[in-house]
Scaffold this active site. Structure first.
Site, PDB file in Angstrom:
ATOM      1  N   ARG A  63       5.721 -33.945  44.130  1.00 45.26           N
ATOM      2  CA  ARG A  63       5.271 -35.200  44.749  1.00 45.26           C
ATOM      3  C   ARG A  63       6.419 -35.750  45.576  1.00 45.26           C
ATOM      4  O   ARG A  63       7.515 -35.907  45.058  1.00 45.26           O
ATOM      5  CB  ARG A  63       4.811 -36.209  43.705  1.00 45.26           C
ATOM      6  CG  ARG A  63       3.799 -37.181  44.285  1.00 45.26           C
ATOM      7  CD  ARG A  63       3.265 -38.148  43.251  1.00 45.26           C
ATOM      8  NE  ARG A  63       2.189 -37.603  42.460  1.00 45.26           N
ATOM      9  CZ  ARG A  63       1.473 -38.325  41.608  1.00 45.26           C
ATOM     10  NH1 ARG A  63       1.739 -39.609  41.451  1.00 45.26           N
ATOM     11  NH2 ARG A  63       0.505 -37.781  40.907  1.00 45.26           N
ATOM     12  N   SER A 165      -2.282 -38.930  44.239  1.00 44.73           N
ATOM     13  CA  SER A 165      -2.933 -39.893  43.356  1.00 44.73           C
ATOM     14  C   SER A 165      -2.839 -41.309  43.921  1.00 44.73           C
ATOM     15  O   SER A 165      -3.344 -41.580  44.998  1.00 44.73           O
ATOM     16  CB  SER A 165      -2.332 -39.785  41.951  1.00 44.73           C
ATOM     17  OG  SER A 165      -3.117 -40.515  41.043  1.00 44.73           O
ATOM     18  N   ASP A 322      -8.603 -45.040  41.053  1.00 42.82           N
ATOM     19  CA  ASP A 322      -7.474 -44.855  41.959  1.00 42.82           C
ATOM     20  C   ASP A 322      -7.901 -43.857  43.046  1.00 42.82           C
ATOM     21  O   ASP A 322      -8.999 -43.302  42.975  1.00 42.82           O
ATOM     22  CB  ASP A 322      -6.214 -44.438  41.189  1.00 42.82           C
ATOM     23  CG  ASP A 322      -6.309 -43.058  40.573  1.00 42.82           C
ATOM     24  OD1 ASP A 322      -7.444 -42.545  40.442  1.00 42.82           O
ATOM     25  OD2 ASP A 322      -5.271 -42.480  40.205  1.00 42.82           O
ATOM     26  N   ASP A 324      -7.489 -40.767  43.901  1.00 42.56           N
ATOM     27  CA  ASP A 324      -7.994 -39.412  43.610  1.00 42.56           C
ATOM     28  C   ASP A 324      -8.982 -39.426  42.447  1.00 42.56           C
ATOM     29  O   ASP A 324      -9.374 -38.372  41.942  1.00 42.56           O
ATOM     30  CB  ASP A 324      -6.852 -38.419  43.366  1.00 42.56           C
ATOM     31  CG  ASP A 324      -6.070 -38.708  42.097  1.00 42.56           C
ATOM     32  OD1 ASP A 324      -5.966 -39.898  41.714  1.00 42.56           O
ATOM     33  OD2 ASP A 324      -5.564 -37.760  41.462  1.00 42.56           O
ATOM     34  N   ASP A 326      -8.954 -40.054  39.290  1.00 42.78           N
ATOM     35  CA  ASP A 326      -8.740 -39.556  37.927  1.00 42.78           C
ATOM     36  C   ASP A 326      -8.424 -40.693  36.954  1.00 42.78           C
ATOM     37  O   ASP A 326      -8.371 -40.481  35.753  1.00 42.78           O
ATOM     38  CB  ASP A 326      -7.676 -38.446  37.874  1.00 42.78           C
ATOM     39  CG  ASP A 326      -6.283 -38.904  38.264  1.00 42.78           C
ATOM     40  OD1 ASP A 326      -6.131 -40.028  38.778  1.00 42.78           O
ATOM     41  OD2 ASP A 326      -5.326 -38.126  38.059  1.00 42.78           O
ATOM     42  N   THR A 400       4.039 -38.002  26.265  1.00 43.24           N
ATOM     43  CA  THR A 400       3.425 -38.739  27.371  1.00 43.24           C
ATOM     44  C   THR A 400       2.854 -37.791  28.415  1.00 43.24           C
ATOM     45  O   THR A 400       3.508 -36.839  28.820  1.00 43.24           O
ATOM     46  CB  THR A 400       4.486 -39.617  28.060  1.00 43.24           C
ATOM     47  OG1 THR A 400       5.213 -40.280  27.046  1.00 43.24           O
ATOM     48  CG2 THR A 400       3.854 -40.632  28.974  1.00 43.24           C
ATOM     49  N   GLU A 424      -4.493 -42.260  27.698  1.00 42.08           N
ATOM     50  CA  GLU A 424      -3.122 -42.772  27.809  1.00 42.08           C
ATOM     51  C   GLU A 424      -3.181 -44.171  28.410  1.00 42.08           C
ATOM     52  O   GLU A 424      -4.123 -44.510  29.132  1.00 42.08           O
ATOM     53  CB  GLU A 424      -2.240 -41.848  28.645  1.00 42.08           C
ATOM     54  CG  GLU A 424      -2.655 -41.703  30.078  1.00 42.08           C
ATOM     55  CD  GLU A 424      -1.735 -40.773  30.871  1.00 42.08           C
ATOM     56  OE1 GLU A 424      -0.785 -40.225  30.301  1.00 42.08           O
ATOM     57  OE2 GLU A 424      -1.990 -40.615  32.075  1.00 42.08           O
ATOM     58  N   LYS A 438      -7.465 -36.280  32.648  1.00 36.18           N
ATOM     59  CA  LYS A 438      -8.088 -37.590  32.804  1.00 36.18           C
ATOM     60  C   LYS A 438      -9.125 -37.524  33.921  1.00 36.18           C
ATOM     61  O   LYS A 438      -8.944 -36.808  34.899  1.00 36.18           O
ATOM     62  CB  LYS A 438      -7.048 -38.665  33.057  1.00 36.18           C
ATOM     63  CG  LYS A 438      -6.078 -38.396  34.186  1.00 36.18           C
ATOM     64  CD  LYS A 438      -4.985 -39.450  34.187  1.00 36.18           C
ATOM     65  CE  LYS A 438      -3.977 -39.212  35.296  1.00 36.18           C
ATOM     66  NZ  LYS A 438      -3.059 -38.108  35.021  1.00 36.18           N
TER      67      LYS A 438
END
EC number: 5.4.2.7
Length: 612
Positions: A63, A165, A322, A324, A326, A400, A424, A438
């Site tokens: 990213r 994202s 959001d 994208d 997810d 996480t 999460e 997700k």
């Protein structure tokens, strides 16, 4: 050892080498000309930003900002990354040429460098097809969860999603999934990273994406996957007759991303009247013109237009994906006229309760509970643990990130277990295990059915959340972050915590709050275990320390994998029957203030607080 001034020369020589290589290899006229211009101007500072270090391929893939150079997302770095990924997959899967991979993309674009998610996806497809590997390339934008769904559904070797994202508009990303349908975990990231370094020079056909359109190896899965995803989703519709009759109205925003048509289809699959879409935000727009940050997790600022439309149409509930699609944020209008945005933990409690309640109605046999699981990450609320203890199913905590929950869920499913739900706190929910990641599309429609069902009992989401807390114990959470761009400062802050009460002595208290246990997943230390060793996997490359307090509080401090942030998550858990949430909130606020003052020390480390 070279003299200090020699090291400067070394850096310049390396920069010259990188830029010379770039001029030889880059065939995108916009990024090529940009680099030539910087060289002609002698703009060393900008060249260092573009060529300082190659983007690091981690478990979340890549990213970075779009633009020229090895530090950025562009045609050449996409080709190089894909060549490495391709070679790594060839080593791992002997049947890669039979099975193939899937590639999809969001709507991001960066006109000044000629980069866009669609173009990057086509270049990635070109790389694989040039090596005789079948590619299932979506012909149009999709939500991120469609990639892991396709990997599992078509039994492919891997998946690539080109998306950043909810990052700022200049960014893009490259996210990869393994053949099990979950995000990659170590050591694959290291292996892919090494393979990228070994395959930097573009292959002969790398740039010619026109070749793929006539290739028998190119497949377009859009129509069949669209159909199959929504057919599978229908299995999670528990109250079709309620949905048909419901008077509850919904507003939906896709925040200029890909979610609009998919959420409309999901509502139709559940026999719900599709939600009213925020007109200014429903169509994909890489400029994200109506929001500062296209991230519904930032709360009310992103939802201003949604609230205005909901007030106008008398809708009580806002659903926000959001870009994208997810993740999902949910807000509900209260009797006072105020809008309440549920935190990720609160929505996790509601969805977890709902999926268990719905499952229980269909499975009267209590013995099935011993093979039934829910998962959440270690920085998320422990509310699922409290529900599991009382109801008799299993709860497991992972590190996480959905890469851990997706991989663990797959292991459990392969052992014949039922995974009902995973979540999460960063508004990520896996409500249907046919996607091992997700999924904001399924979460949106399942939240809508939950609200419609509760309305038949004259209950709001807020009232049901309170009922969950009364039955299973209040779980009050608070999370925020400080911004810090300097890695050395971050390291010092965490080293200070590890040597707080003298060398190698963690703190015994934080202000007036006594600490009863400490787990450090950077070093692998956990003083609540008999051998003082952490059970969860450890990683030296990221900082993460969890403090358990004598008052029942838990707080985790950790670095972010994708942003210049030091995050904290704090929670107070009360046993069932303690019905004074205000007192708990007050105590949690005091605990958080103590953590900020004593552990973060923002003045000392020059940290910027989260902007309100």
């Amino acid at each position: 050892m070279a003299a200090p001034e020699g090291s400067g020369l070394g850096e310049d020589a390396r920069l010259d080498q990188e830029t010379a290589q770039w001029l030889r290899w880059d065939k995108n006229s916009l990024t090529l000309e940009a680099v030539k211009r910087l060289i002609a101007e002698g703009n060393k500072e900008e060249l260092r930003k573009c060529f300082g270090a190659r983007m690091e391929f981690g478990t979340a893939g890549l990213r970075a900002a779009m633009g020229p150079g090895i530090s950025r997302m562009n045609d050449l770095t996409i080709i190089q990354t894909t060549q490495g990924f391709c070679r790594y997959l060839e080593k791992q899967f002997s049947d890669l040429k039979q099975k193939g991979i899937v590639i999809s993309f969001d709507a991001r674009a960066h006109p000044s460098s000629g980069g866009s998610s669609r173009r990057f996806a086509r270049l990635a497809a070109t790389t694989f097809i040039s090596q005789g590997i079948p590619v299932y390339l979506f012909s149009d934008i999709t939500p991120t969860p469609f990639v892991p769904f396709t990997v599992s559904h078509l039994k492919l070797c891997a998946g690539i999603m080109i998306t950043a994202s909810h990052n700022p508009k200049q960014d893009n990303g490259y996210k990869v999934y393994w053949d099990n349908g979950a995000q990659i975990i170590s050591p694959h990231d290291k292996g892919i990273s090494q393979a990228i370094e070994e395959n930097l020079e573009p292959w002969p056909q790398a740039w010619d994406d026109s070749l793929i359109d006539s290739s028998p190896l190119l497949h377009n899965p859009s129509a069949s996957i669209n159909n199959d995803y929504f057919e599978d989703l229908k299995k999670y519709c528990f109250h079709r007759s309620v949905n048909r009759e419901t008077k509850v109205k919904f507003v939906h925003t896709s925040v200029h991303g890909v979610g609009h048509s998919f959420v409309q289809s999901a509502f139709k699959a559940f026999d719900l009247v599709p939600p009213e879409a925020v007109p200014e935000q429903k169509d994909p727009d890489p400029e994200f013109p109506t929001v500062k940050y296209p991230n519904p997790e930032e709360g009310k600022g992103v939802l201003t237009l949604s609230f205005a439309l909901a007030d106008k149409t008398k809708a009580r509930i806002v659903l926000a994906n959001d870009p994208d699609a997810d993740r999902l944020a949910v807000a509900e209008k209260q009797d006072s006229g105020e809008w309440r945005v549920f935190s990720g933990n609160e929505l996790g409690a509601l969805l977890g309760w709902w999926l268990f309640t719905s499952w229980k109605e269909k499975n009267q046999d209590r013995s099935a509970l011993k093979d039934t699981y829910m998962l959440s990450s270690t920085v998320s609320s422990k509310i699922l643990r409290a529900i599991a203890l009382k109801e008799g199913f299993h709860f497991e905590e992972t590190l996480t990130g959905f890469k851990w929950m997706g991989n663990r869920a797959k292991q459990l499913i392969d052992q014949g277990k039922t995974v009902l739900f995973a979540f999460e706190e960063a508004i990520g929910y896996m409500c249907c295990p046919f996607v091992l990641d997700k999924d904001g599309v399924s979460a949106a429609v399942i939240s809508a059915e939950l609200a419609s069902f509760l309305a038949t009992k004259n209950l709001s989401l807020s009232q049901q959340l309170k009922a969950i807390y009364v039955e299973y114990g209040y779980h009050i959470t608070k999370a925020s972050y400080f911004i810090c761009h300097d890695q050395e400062t971050i390291k010092k802050l965490f080293e200070n915590l590890r040597n707080y009460d003298g060398k190698n002595n963690y703190p015994k208290a934080c202000g007036k709050f006594e600490i009863s246990a400490i787990r450090d997943l950077t070093t692998g230390y956990d003083d609540s275990q008999p051998d003082k060793k952490a059970v969860l996997p450890t990683s030296k490359s990221s900082q993460m320390i969890t403090f358990t307090f004598a008052n029942g509080g838990v707080a985790t401090m950790r670095t972010s994998g994708t942003e210049p942030k030091i995050k904290y998550y704090a929670e107070l858990c009360a046993p069932p029957g303690n019905s004074d949430p205000e007192q708990l909130k007050k105590e949690l606020n005091e605990l958080v203030s103590a953590i900020e003052e004593h552990f973060f020390q923002p003045q000392k480390y020059n940290l910027q607080p989260k902007a309100d």
